[in-house]
Design a protein around this motif. Structure first.
Motif, PDB file in Angstrom:
ATOM      1  N   ILE A  98       0.602  -0.996  -0.086  1.00 57.10           N
ATOM      2  CA  ILE A  98       0.206  -0.192   0.326  1.00 57.10           C
ATOM      3  C   ILE A  98       1.092   1.223  -0.306  1.00 57.10           C
ATOM      4  O   ILE A  98       0.772   2.527  -0.636  1.00 57.10           O
ATOM      5  N   ASP A  99       1.645   1.075   1.113  1.00 56.50           N
ATOM      6  CA  ASP A  99       2.722   2.651   0.967  1.00 56.50           C
ATOM      7  C   ASP A  99       3.585   2.946  -0.464  1.00 56.50           C
ATOM      8  O   ASP A  99       3.451   3.898  -0.989  1.00 56.50           O
ATOM      9  N   PRO A 100       3.836   1.900  -0.682  1.00 58.67           N
ATOM     10  CA  PRO A 100       4.719   1.969  -2.259  1.00 58.67           C
ATOM     11  C   PRO A 100       3.595   2.454  -3.700  1.00 58.67           C
ATOM     12  O   PRO A 100       3.842   3.852  -4.210  1.00 58.67           O
ATOM     13  N   MET A 101       2.289   2.154  -3.487  1.00 56.88           N
ATOM     14  CA  MET A 101       1.889   1.651  -4.584  1.00 56.88           C
ATOM     15  C   MET A 101       1.115   3.248  -4.210  1.00 56.88           C
ATOM     16  O   MET A 101       0.961   4.039  -5.504  1.00 56.88           O
ATOM     17  N   LEU A 102       0.814   4.059  -3.124  1.00 57.31           N
ATOM     18  CA  LEU A 102       0.878   5.462  -2.351  1.00 57.31           C
ATOM     19  C   LEU A 102       2.150   6.111  -3.197  1.00 57.31           C
ATOM     20  O   LEU A 102       1.669   7.179  -3.717  1.00 57.31           O
ATOM     21  N   ALA A 103       2.962   5.830  -2.977  1.00 56.05           N
ATOM     22  CA  ALA A 103       3.759   6.405  -3.620  1.00 56.05           C
ATOM     23  C   ALA A 103       4.126   6.791  -4.678  1.00 56.05           C
ATOM     24  O   ALA A 103       5.174   7.849  -5.614  1.00 56.05           O
ATOM     25  N   ALA A 104       3.781   5.638  -5.705  1.00 57.27           N
ATOM     26  CA  ALA A 104       3.685   5.792  -7.227  1.00 57.27           C
ATOM     27  C   ALA A 104       3.634   6.573  -8.247  1.00 57.27           C
ATOM     28  O   ALA A 104       1.951   7.812  -7.118  1.00 57.27           O
TER      29      ALA A 104
ATOM     30  N   SER B  24       1.841   6.073 -10.594  1.00 56.80           N
ATOM     31  CA  SER B  24       0.099   6.025 -11.007  1.00 56.80           C
ATOM     32  C   SER B  24       0.497   4.239 -10.473  1.00 56.80           C
ATOM     33  O   SER B  24       1.067   3.808  -9.781  1.00 56.80           O
ATOM     34  N   ALA B  25      -0.505   3.945 -10.391  1.00 54.63           N
ATOM     35  CA  ALA B  25      -1.401   2.497 -10.081  1.00 54.63           C
ATOM     36  C   ALA B  25      -0.669   1.498 -10.788  1.00 54.63           C
ATOM     37  O   ALA B  25       0.115   0.303 -10.070  1.00 54.63           O
ATOM     38  N   ARG B  26      -0.404   1.960 -12.030  1.00 48.24           N
ATOM     39  CA  ARG B  26       0.705   0.505 -12.901  1.00 48.24           C
ATOM     40  C   ARG B  26       1.654   1.089 -12.532  1.00 48.24           C
ATOM     41  O   ARG B  26       2.319  -0.861 -12.207  1.00 48.24           O
ATOM     42  N   GLU B  27       2.693   1.924 -12.380  1.00 51.26           N
ATOM     43  CA  GLU B  27       3.871   2.083 -12.154  1.00 51.26           C
ATOM     44  C   GLU B  27       4.165   1.325 -10.568  1.00 51.26           C
ATOM     45  O   GLU B  27       5.062   0.489  -9.607  1.00 51.26           O
ATOM     46  N   GLY B  28       2.496   1.565  -9.946  1.00 47.99           N
ATOM     47  CA  GLY B  28       2.960   0.779  -8.190  1.00 47.99           C
ATOM     48  C   GLY B  28       3.056  -0.463  -8.668  1.00 47.99           C
ATOM     49  O   GLY B  28       3.402  -1.304  -7.938  1.00 47.99           O
ATOM     50  N   VAL B  29       2.212  -1.144  -9.421  1.00 47.44           N
ATOM     51  CA  VAL B  29       1.599  -2.568  -9.390  1.00 47.44           C
ATOM     52  C   VAL B  29       3.351  -3.311  -9.789  1.00 47.44           C
ATOM     53  O   VAL B  29       3.968  -4.077  -9.373  1.00 47.44           O
ATOM     54  N   ARG B  30       3.898  -2.653 -10.353  1.00 48.98           N
ATOM     55  CA  ARG B  30       5.142  -2.853 -11.513  1.00 48.98           C
ATOM     56  C   ARG B  30       6.560  -2.633 -10.271  1.00 48.98           C
ATOM     57  O   ARG B  30       6.860  -3.738 -10.042  1.00 48.98           O
ATOM     58  N   ALA B  31       6.665  -1.797  -9.553  1.00 49.10           N
ATOM     59  CA  ALA B  31       7.883  -1.542  -8.534  1.00 49.10           C
ATOM     60  C   ALA B  31       7.264  -2.645  -7.766  1.00 49.10           C
ATOM     61  O   ALA B  31       8.375  -3.162  -7.663  1.00 49.10           O
ATOM     62  N   VAL B  32       6.260  -2.605  -7.234  1.00 51.49           N
ATOM     63  CA  VAL B  32       5.902  -4.007  -6.178  1.00 51.49           C
ATOM     64  C   VAL B  32       7.094  -5.281  -6.173  1.00 51.49           C
ATOM     65  O   VAL B  32       7.383  -6.329  -6.260  1.00 51.49           O
ATOM     66  N   PHE B  33       6.170  -5.468  -7.300  1.00 54.67           N
ATOM     67  CA  PHE B  33       6.773  -7.228  -7.725  1.00 54.67           C
ATOM     68  C   PHE B  33       7.844  -7.315  -8.640  1.00 54.67           C
ATOM     69  O   PHE B  33       8.641  -7.864  -7.688  1.00 54.67           O
ATOM     70  N   GLU B  34       8.493  -6.023  -8.945  1.00 55.68           N
ATOM     71  CA  GLU B  34      10.264  -6.294  -9.160  1.00 55.68           C
ATOM     72  C   GLU B  34      10.993  -6.490  -7.873  1.00 55.68           C
ATOM     73  O   GLU B  34      12.250  -6.524  -8.057  1.00 55.68           O
ATOM     74  N   ALA B  35       9.878  -5.193  -6.822  1.00 56.79           N
ATOM     75  CA  ALA B  35      10.995  -5.379  -5.616  1.00 56.79           C
ATOM     76  C   ALA B  35      10.474  -6.373  -4.923  1.00 56.79           C
ATOM     77  O   ALA B  35      12.066  -6.614  -4.088  1.00 56.79           O
ATOM     78  N   VAL B  36       9.942  -6.582  -4.888  1.00 51.15           N
ATOM     79  CA  VAL B  36       9.542  -8.790  -3.878  1.00 51.15           C
ATOM     80  C   VAL B  36      10.485  -9.446  -4.994  1.00 51.15           C
ATOM     81  O   VAL B  36      11.207 -10.253  -4.092  1.00 51.15           O
ATOM     82  N   ALA B  37      11.002  -9.961  -6.083  1.00 50.68           N
ATOM     83  CA  ALA B  37      11.415 -10.723  -6.847  1.00 50.68           C
ATOM     84  C   ALA B  37      13.196 -10.017  -6.545  1.00 50.68           C
ATOM     85  O   ALA B  37      13.844 -11.349  -6.226  1.00 50.68           O
TER      86      ALA B  37
END
Length: 215
Positions: free
Chosen positions: A78-84, A86-99
């Motif tokens: 949620i925090d990375p999503m709010l800071a991104a 856009s929503a799609r950029e937030g989703v991409r960033a989370v997937f990449e960071a977790v991987a």
């Protein structure tokens, strides 16, 4: 004569220590396989001290869900999503960071929310409702970000709630597969699949198909 050491009374510190131990045990072994005796030994607390904070094992598990698992979703998603941007950029960033973090770590234990949801959702309604509340908040955060993007002129053909459900389902499924295969690369594969879905064109296609079916 050496001065006697003062005994420190830190109930909140003890409570945090028990939560730390329980959180790790439930993630590694599961709720049912983690006995209270093992948790007390690992936390270095007596039964009386444990039951002062958590009268039952269920109360301890609910605290882990409501305080630790919810916080993990907040921090990871949620925090990375709010800071991104856009929503799609937030989703991409989370997937990449977790991987990337899982690859650095060298093993995959899975998503804490997923793990407990699989084990406990059918075992007890209180567990199910506590876990469902976290999923709902996660989806709501993504959907709200899509709505914010729409107010800024983007995501015109995207249904916010459906996109949020798809993003959460893709991540949850990817984490389950990554845990089974011990391969974090599955997250990137699922991300590519998610990014290949274009809601605007898909939405148009869906509307056209619906009009044909209604004729």
């Amino acid at each position: 004569m050496a001065p006697r050491k003062k005994r420190t009374n830190d109930p909140e510190g003890m409570r945090r220590r028990v939560l730390d131990v329980a959180e790790g045990a439930f993630q590694a072994r599961g709720y049912h396989a983690s006995s209270l005796g093992d948790l007390m030994a690992a936390a270095g607390v007596t039964g009386g001290a444990l039951h002062h904070h958590f009268p039952t094992k269920k109360a301890l598990a609910l605290a882990v869900i409501e305080e630790r698992v919810a916080a993990a979703v907040q921090k990871t998603w949620i925090d990375p999503m709010l800071a991104a941007s856009s929503a799609r950029e937030g989703v991409r960033a989370v997937f990449e960071a977790v991987a990337a973090e899982l690859e650095r770590q060298g093993y995959v234990r899975g998503c804490p929310l997923n793990n407990l949801a699989h084990e406990l959702s059918l075992a007890d309604d209180e567990f199910r409702l506590a876990l469902a509340k976290i999923f709902a908040g996660w989806r709501r955060a993504i959907a709200d970000k899509i709505r914010a993007d729409q107010q800024d002129g983007g995501e015109g053909g995207t249904d916010p709630d459906r996109f949020a459900a798809l993003a959460v389902a893709a991540y949850s499924g990817a984490m389950s597969m990554a845990k089974t295969s011990q391969d974090a690369g599955v997250l990137r594969e699922c991300l590519r699949g998610l990014e290949s879905v274009h809601p605007s064109s898909g939405g148009l296609a869906m509307r056209r198909r619906r009009r044909v079916l209604l004729r």
